[in-house]
Every structure is written in C-alpha cells, then in structure tokens.
Design a protein around this motif. Structure first.
Motif, PDB file in Angstrom:
ATOM      1  N   GLU A  96       0.773  -1.261  -0.138  1.00 22.83           N
ATOM      2  CA  GLU A  96      -0.091  -0.107  -0.150  1.00 22.83           C
ATOM      3  C   GLU A  96       0.675   1.293   0.071  1.00 22.83           C
ATOM      4  N   GLN A  97       2.050   1.186   0.922  1.00 24.14           N
ATOM      5  CA  GLN A  97       2.773   2.394   0.844  1.00 24.14           C
ATOM      6  C   GLN A  97       3.574   2.736  -0.623  1.00 24.14           C
ATOM      7  N   GLU A  98       3.957   1.569  -1.151  1.00 24.89           N
ATOM      8  CA  GLU A  98       4.582   1.796  -2.403  1.00 24.89           C
ATOM      9  C   GLU A  98       3.359   2.244  -3.666  1.00 24.89           C
ATOM     10  N   TRP A  99       2.385   1.690  -3.597  1.00 30.24           N
ATOM     11  CA  TRP A  99       1.208   2.330  -4.446  1.00 30.24           C
ATOM     12  C   TRP A  99       0.852   3.538  -4.092  1.00 30.24           C
ATOM     13  N   GLY A 100       0.773   3.962  -2.636  1.00 30.56           N
ATOM     14  CA  GLY A 100       0.446   5.240  -2.431  1.00 30.56           C
ATOM     15  C   GLY A 100       1.305   6.384  -2.759  1.00 30.56           C
ATOM     16  N   ILE A 101       2.389   6.008  -3.251  1.00 31.31           N
ATOM     17  CA  ILE A 101       3.514   7.138  -3.434  1.00 31.31           C
ATOM     18  C   ILE A 101       3.042   7.795  -4.955  1.00 31.31           C
ATOM     19  N   LEU A 102       2.468   6.939  -6.079  1.00 30.85           N
ATOM     20  CA  LEU A 102       2.080   7.538  -7.134  1.00 30.85           C
ATOM     21  C   LEU A 102       1.141   8.954  -7.344  1.00 30.85           C
ATOM     22  N   PRO A 103       0.248   9.114  -6.542  1.00 32.96           N
ATOM     23  CA  PRO A 103      -0.387  10.480  -6.492  1.00 32.96           C
ATOM     24  C   PRO A 103       0.220  11.806  -6.288  1.00 32.96           C
ATOM     25  N   GLY A 104       1.152  11.564  -5.105  1.00 31.52           N
ATOM     26  CA  GLY A 104       2.178  12.707  -4.664  1.00 31.52           C
ATOM     27  C   GLY A 104       3.208  12.984  -5.594  1.00 31.52           C
ATOM     28  N   HIS A 105       3.771  11.902  -6.030  1.00 32.71           N
ATOM     29  CA  HIS A 105       4.602  12.227  -7.252  1.00 32.71           C
ATOM     30  C   HIS A 105       4.163  12.862  -8.533  1.00 32.71           C
ATOM     31  N   ALA A 106       2.815  12.346  -8.789  1.00 30.75           N
ATOM     32  CA  ALA A 106       2.242  12.960  -9.855  1.00 30.75           C
ATOM     33  C   ALA A 106       2.091  14.614  -9.717  1.00 30.75           C
ATOM     34  N   MET A 107       1.431  14.725  -8.559  1.00 30.28           N
ATOM     35  CA  MET A 107       1.265  16.305  -8.209  1.00 30.28           C
ATOM     36  C   MET A 107       2.506  17.170  -8.015  1.00 30.28           C
ATOM     37  N   GLY A 108       3.383  16.552  -7.547  1.00 33.78           N
ATOM     38  CA  GLY A 108       4.709  17.312  -7.251  1.00 33.78           C
ATOM     39  C   GLY A 108       5.384  17.307  -8.760  1.00 33.78           C
ATOM     40  N   ALA A 109       5.305  16.465  -9.623  1.00 34.24           N
ATOM     41  CA  ALA A 109       5.822  16.735 -11.026  1.00 34.24           C
ATOM     42  C   ALA A 109       5.271  17.374 -12.093  1.00 34.24           C
ATOM     43  N   PHE A 110       3.836  17.884 -11.842  1.00 28.77           N
ATOM     44  CA  PHE A 110       3.081  18.265 -12.639  1.00 28.77           C
ATOM     45  C   PHE A 110       3.621  19.391 -13.140  1.00 28.77           C
ATOM     46  N   ALA A 111       3.601  19.603 -14.495  1.00 25.16           N
ATOM     47  CA  ALA A 111       4.246  21.067 -15.031  1.00 25.16           C
ATOM     48  C   ALA A 111       3.073  21.713 -15.710  1.00 25.16           C
ATOM     49  N   GLY A 112       1.726  21.305 -15.431  1.00 17.90           N
ATOM     50  CA  GLY A 112       0.870  22.218 -16.045  1.00 17.90           C
ATOM     51  C   GLY A 112       0.692  23.344 -15.174  1.00 17.90           C
ATOM     52  N   ASP A 113      -0.502  24.423 -15.529  1.00 19.76           N
ATOM     53  CA  ASP A 113      -0.743  25.362 -14.537  1.00 19.76           C
ATOM     54  C   ASP A 113      -2.211  25.304 -13.985  1.00 19.76           C
ATOM     55  N   LYS A 114      -2.530  24.030 -13.878  1.00 17.22           N
ATOM     56  CA  LYS A 114      -4.243  24.155 -13.406  1.00 17.22           C
ATOM     57  C   LYS A 114      -4.155  22.726 -12.635  1.00 17.22           C
ATOM     58  N   ILE A 115      -3.341  22.623 -11.673  1.00 14.54           N
ATOM     59  CA  ILE A 115      -3.458  21.137 -10.961  1.00 14.54           C
ATOM     60  C   ILE A 115      -4.800  20.877 -10.392  1.00 14.54           C
ATOM     61  N   TRP A 116      -5.553  21.944 -10.248  1.00 13.87           N
ATOM     62  CA  TRP A 116      -7.040  21.476  -9.681  1.00 13.87           C
ATOM     63  C   TRP A 116      -7.702  21.111 -10.700  1.00 13.87           C
ATOM     64  N   LEU A 117      -7.441  21.397 -11.978  1.00 10.75           N
ATOM     65  CA  LEU A 117      -8.378  20.769 -13.107  1.00 10.75           C
ATOM     66  C   LEU A 117      -8.163  19.224 -13.083  1.00 10.75           C
ATOM     67  N   ILE A 118      -6.793  18.684 -12.845  1.00 13.21           N
ATOM     68  CA  ILE A 118      -6.758  17.574 -13.044  1.00 13.21           C
ATOM     69  C   ILE A 118      -7.317  16.653 -11.696  1.00 13.21           C
ATOM     70  N   LEU A 119      -7.163  17.248 -10.495  1.00 12.03           N
ATOM     71  CA  LEU A 119      -7.726  16.834  -9.281  1.00 12.03           C
ATOM     72  C   LEU A 119      -9.433  16.848  -9.637  1.00 12.03           C
ATOM     73  N   GLY A 120      -9.920  17.752 -10.205  1.00 11.04           N
ATOM     74  CA  GLY A 120     -11.528  17.714 -10.319  1.00 11.04           C
ATOM     75  C   GLY A 120     -11.909  16.692 -11.248  1.00 11.04           C
ATOM     76  N   LEU A 121     -11.039  16.371 -12.357  1.00 14.43           N
ATOM     77  CA  LEU A 121     -11.398  15.556 -13.344  1.00 14.43           C
ATOM     78  C   LEU A 121     -11.339  14.182 -12.748  1.00 14.43           C
ATOM     79  N   ILE A 122     -10.328  13.867 -11.950  1.00 18.80           N
ATOM     80  CA  ILE A 122     -10.291  12.542 -11.261  1.00 18.80           C
ATOM     81  C   ILE A 122     -11.522  12.465 -10.061  1.00 18.80           C
ATOM     82  N   ARG A 123     -11.497  13.467  -9.535  1.00 14.44           N
ATOM     83  CA  ARG A 123     -12.688  13.238  -8.255  1.00 14.44           C
ATOM     84  C   ARG A 123     -14.140  13.100  -8.756  1.00 14.44           C
ATOM     85  N   GLN A 124     -14.153  13.764  -9.892  1.00 18.42           N
ATOM     86  CA  GLN A 124     -15.742  13.609 -10.636  1.00 18.42           C
ATOM     87  C   GLN A 124     -15.971  12.235 -11.136  1.00 18.42           C
TER      88      GLN A 124
END
Length: 216
Positions: A146-174
């Motif tokens: 679970e710990q290894e799998w759980g690293i993925l979301p934080g890695h994606a958020m930290g490395a994201f180079a777009g200007d609207k991280i909230w767009l990605i969060l919203g698309l996923i949460r929807q």
C-alpha cells in the motif's frame, strides 16, 4: 505480499484520460474560426491533460515497473509490452503538442490536424489503459505494498508541469465514488486540501462549464 491491495483508485485516473481525449475531436474541431478566447481555452485544457499524462506515465516507469520487474520475473515480457506502449503514446503526444502550438498561432490546417491527432492519442490510450487494467493492475495488487502504491499520486502532483493542478484533481474526483473521493482528500497534504476546498473546486466547476460537455 501478505494480501492484495486496493488499486481501484487508478480507474478514475484512467477514465479522466478516456473522457477528455475522446472528446478532443469535438472540442477542438468545433472551435469557430476567429474565436480566439475559445481556442485559448481548449488549447490550455489539453496542454494540462498532456502534462498530466506525462507525469502519470513517468510515475509508472519510475515507481511501478522496476518493482514489478524485480518481483515478477515470470511477467517481464508483459511489463515490457506495457512499457513499450508508453513509447507509442509519447510519439502521439509529441505530435499533439506540435499541432497545438501551430493551432495557437493560427496556422492553416492546424486545427483539423490537432483534432485528428488528439483523437488518435485517445484511441491509443484506450487500448493501452485496457491492457493496464486487465493485465498490469492485477500484478500491482498482489506484488506492491500500500505504501509503494500510495506514492504515485503525490509524485504526480509534485512533478506536474501544467498550470491548473485543480483541473486534474477535479477530473479525477468527478469520476470517483464517495468513498474514493473522501479517501483521496484524506491523503492529500494540507496545502493541497486547502487549495482544493478554497479555490480549486470552484475554479474547476467554472472551467468545465466554459469547456462544455465532453460528449457532443
């Protein structure tokens, strides 16, 4: 591994790619000539989707594939096939970015080329995501912690180079059920939670209202 872990949080991520990329021929192709504001809106929307796709695949390549290769030697060929599909996707991503840039400058024919190439990317991603879900996720479930799998979301958020991280969060949460959505919020760092609850969710809803339905 002691028991299988829950990897179902990957499905909303995958579905966000399926939905947005399959909508590209319509969203890009329906922008009227001379509607610069609409063109900029859709161009930025897909630049953020592509930025997320990049970090999503990079996370798998850095954090998942090496562990599976180490722990599932009998499935090396499968992991290599899935990894090779990323190269196919990368080629279409490069073409899509090039046509987005041309479309942004008003180059003749770039809009149609952009719509077509993003659509082709969507088709290839649909094939790739199906393979991941039916062949790779079961390996992740039984060979990662679970710990290894759980690293993925934080890695994606930290490395994201777009200007609207909230767009990605919203698309996923929807695309999450209530339990998944609550769990996602509970595991986000406090600054990310504050961003989402204070401005992110409202900004997402406003933007998606401007983008319009993902289906014609």
């Amino acid at each position: 591994m002691a028991s299988a872990i829950d990897v179902s949080d990957m499905y909303p991520v995958h579905n966000s790619f399926r939905d947005t990329l399959s909508a590209a021929p319509h969203l890009v192709g329906s922008v009227d000539d001379g509607d610069e504001a609409r063109r900029e809106l859709i161009d930025n929307f897909y630049r953020n989707i592509i930025a997320f796709l990049h970090v999503h695949h990079h996370g798998e390549e850095e954090l998942v594939f090496p562990l599976l290769r180490q722990r599932c030697p009998e499935d090396l060929a499968l992991v290599d096939v899935i990894a090779s599909q990323h190269r196919d996707v990368d080629e279409l991503v490069g073409q899509s970015v090039a046509f987005l840039e041309q479309w942004a400058t008003g180059a003749a024919g770039a809009q149609a080329q952009c719509a077509h190439t993003l659509g082709a990317l969507g088709v290839r991603m649909t094939e790739h995501l199906y393979d991941e879900e039916t062949k790779l996720l079961p390996l992740c479930s039984t060979n990662l912690t679970e710990q290894e799998w759980g690293i993925l979301p934080g890695h994606a958020m930290g490395a994201f180079a777009g200007d609207k991280i909230w767009l990605i969060l919203g698309l996923i949460r929807q695309r999450m059920n209530e339990e998944q959505s609550a769990r996602m919020l509970a595991h986000m760092p406090p600054p990310a939670v504050e961003m989402w609850t204070t401005v992110g969710e409202a900004s997402f809803n406003l933007l998606m209202a401007e983008v319009g339905p993902l289906q014609p």
